[in-house]
Write an enzyme that holds these catalytic residues in place. Structure first.
Site, PDB file in Angstrom:
ATOM      1  N   LYS A  13      -9.696  42.034 -29.934  1.00 46.89           N
ATOM      2  CA  LYS A  13     -10.077  41.196 -31.161  1.00 46.89           C
ATOM      3  C   LYS A  13      -8.831  41.201 -32.027  1.00 46.89           C
ATOM      4  O   LYS A  13      -7.838  42.073 -32.138  1.00 46.89           O
ATOM      5  CB  LYS A  13     -11.160  41.735 -31.707  1.00 46.89           C
ATOM      6  N   ASP A 139     -16.392  49.134 -34.480  1.00 49.17           N
ATOM      7  CA  ASP A 139     -16.114  47.782 -34.074  1.00 49.17           C
ATOM      8  C   ASP A 139     -16.918  47.146 -32.755  1.00 49.17           C
ATOM      9  O   ASP A 139     -16.857  46.237 -32.179  1.00 49.17           O
ATOM     10  CB  ASP A 139     -14.649  47.697 -33.697  1.00 49.17           C
TER      11      ASP A 139
HETATM   12  P1  ATP Z   1      -9.673  49.430 -33.938  1.00 53.05           P
HETATM   13  O1  ATP Z   1      -8.928  48.109 -33.965  1.00 53.05           O
HETATM   14  O2  ATP Z   1     -11.078  49.348 -33.481  1.00 53.05           O
HETATM   15  O3  ATP Z   1      -9.394  50.137 -35.031  1.00 53.05           O
HETATM   16  P2  ATP Z   1      -7.365  50.537 -32.166  1.00 53.05           P
HETATM   17  O4  ATP Z   1      -7.015  48.954 -31.408  1.00 53.05           O
HETATM   18  O5  ATP Z   1      -6.544  50.763 -33.389  1.00 53.05           O
HETATM   19  O6  ATP Z   1      -8.854  50.269 -32.684  1.00 53.05           O
HETATM   20  P3  ATP Z   1      -8.028  51.746 -29.662  1.00 53.05           P
HETATM   21  O7  ATP Z   1      -6.803  51.116 -28.779  1.00 53.05           O
HETATM   22  O8  ATP Z   1      -9.234  51.589 -29.731  1.00 53.05           O
HETATM   23  O9  ATP Z   1      -7.540  51.515 -31.451  1.00 53.05           O
HETATM   24  O10 ATP Z   1      -7.620  53.447 -29.799  1.00 53.05           O
HETATM   25  C1  ATP Z   1      -7.935  54.265 -30.693  1.00 53.05           C
HETATM   26  C2  ATP Z   1      -7.884  55.571 -30.081  1.00 53.05           C
HETATM   27  O11 ATP Z   1      -9.042  55.744 -29.351  1.00 53.05           O
HETATM   28  C3  ATP Z   1      -6.811  56.119 -29.249  1.00 53.05           C
HETATM   29  O12 ATP Z   1      -5.754  56.959 -29.979  1.00 53.05           O
HETATM   30  C4  ATP Z   1      -7.566  56.612 -28.068  1.00 53.05           C
HETATM   31  O13 ATP Z   1      -6.993  57.888 -27.979  1.00 53.05           O
HETATM   32  C5  ATP Z   1      -9.094  56.429 -28.213  1.00 53.05           C
HETATM   33  N1  ATP Z   1      -9.579  55.831 -27.043  1.00 53.05           N
HETATM   34  C6  ATP Z   1     -10.807  56.312 -26.782  1.00 53.05           C
HETATM   35  N2  ATP Z   1     -11.344  55.482 -25.644  1.00 53.05           N
HETATM   36  C7  ATP Z   1     -10.275  54.661 -25.390  1.00 53.05           C
HETATM   37  C8  ATP Z   1     -10.119  53.490 -24.611  1.00 53.05           C
HETATM   38  N3  ATP Z   1     -11.225  53.184 -23.610  1.00 53.05           N
HETATM   39  N4  ATP Z   1      -9.106  52.818 -24.750  1.00 53.05           N
HETATM   40  C9  ATP Z   1      -8.140  53.049 -25.597  1.00 53.05           C
HETATM   41  N5  ATP Z   1      -8.463  53.828 -26.564  1.00 53.05           N
HETATM   42  C10 ATP Z   1      -9.433  54.945 -26.453  1.00 53.05           C
END
Ligand code: ATP
Length: 287
Positions: A13, A139
């Site tokens: 997203k 989210d």
């Molecule tokens: P958001 O936009 O919802 O804040 P994000 O894109 O910044 O999320 P994610 O890629 O979801 O961040 O990852 C955040 C943390 O979640 C990572 O540091 C990772 O260790 C942990 N994590 C747990 N499960 C997953 C997964 N399936 N894929 C990616 N990261 C994961």
């Protein structure tokens, strides 16, 4: 009879708008976010296991392969609530950059909820899945529905919107991961320049591309831009190279540009690739 594998797409997203209204006594922030899915996606493949356990594997990206993985947490939540006595192996084909502001982990969790709902014959509605998703992360509820939505509360109240005007999206991610918690810790809630969420919702309803571009806004952007000058540089480059609208997604560090015309996407893509390794040209999925 051998049970069927279930495969579910988990799209990333972007935030077209992200506002923080207040800090709540429970430690969460009260937010208003306009989010939409793009066609950069992980794929979650679920294989039933006779043994009563959850195992997890990922094709790439530095993601935890244990109880910290959000897809694992989704499986555990349904397994415990519905007393499921069989196991599941979760394979994640990881394409969404990790800790990038693109909700990769949340989308994986939402895909696991949807896939296991099917595999275990739970017959839960999307609303019921989204309610459970909110327990895993703010989210996850949005990711259960996908498409385009206004999310309020701490992100768990979802009002679905029509698709934004069709356009191209360039995603550019510098080689750093950003901790959402740290960005929120550095946010001064009483001193924010708030985006006009209602105007963004109107722009989407009217499918007015220029208005969508002019209403882009994210209160977390200045925090991350101050912490990481390389994010600011990417934003400035994208503006300079001629994107129609530019914003950081979520807590960053991914910056996205919106484009009405494909010819310009290619030109800006080439310009960005000179100093940023991870650049993706995608479409808004929208519905
Ligand atoms: P958001 O936009 O919802 O804040 P994000 O894109 O910044 O999320 P994610 O890629 O979801 O961040 O990852 C955040 C943390 O979640 C990572 O540091 C990772 O260790 C942990 N994590 C747990 N499960 C997953 C997964 N399936 N894929 C990616 N990261 C994961």
């Amino acid at each position: 009879m051998e049970k069927r594998k279930v495969s579910v797409k988990a799209p990333a997203k972007i935030n077209l708008s992200l506002d923080v209204l207040s800090k709540r006594p429970d430690g969460y922030h009260e937010v208003e976010m306009v989010m939409t899915t793009v066609d950069l996606a992980d794929r979650i493949e679920l294989t039933p296991l006779e043994e009563n356990k959850i195992t997890i594997e990922s094709s790439g990206g530095f993601v935890p392969l244990d109880g910290r993985n959000l897809a694992y947490q989704a499986a555990l939540l349904l397994k415990e609530e519905f007393h499921i006595k069989e196991g599941v192996h979760i394979h994640i084909s990881k394409h969404i950059p990790v800790a990038a502001g693109l909700a990769g982990g949340s989308s994986d969790a939402a895909a696991a909820l949807k896939g296991l709902n099917e595999m275990w014959g739970l017959n839960l509605s999307l609303d019921e899945l989204a309610e459970r998703g909110a327990k895993i992360g703010s989210d996850v509820s949005f990711c259960v529905y996908g498409g385009t939505a206004l999310a309020t509360g701490r992100g768990e109240f979802i009002q679905l919107l029509n698709a934004p005007p069709p356009c191209w999206v360039l995603l550019a991610k510098p080689p750093i991961g950003v901790s959402t918690a740290e960005v929120y810790r550095n946010l001064k809630v009483d001193n924010l320049e708030h985006p006009d969420t209602a105007a963004m919702v109107d722009a989407i309803k009217q499918k007015d591309f220029s208005k969508v571009c002019s209403q882009l806004g994210n209160v977390l952007e200045s925090v991350t831009l101050n912490m990481y000058p390389e994010v600011r540089q990417i934003k400035e480059q994208m503006i300079r190279l001629g994107a129609d609208g530019v914003l950081m997604s979520g807590s960053g560090p991914t910056v996205f540009g919106l484009f009405q015309h494909e010819s310009r996407v290619q030109r800006v893509y080439n310009g960005l690739r000179g100093f940023c390794n991870e650049v993706y040209a995608v479409r808004i999925l929208g519905e």
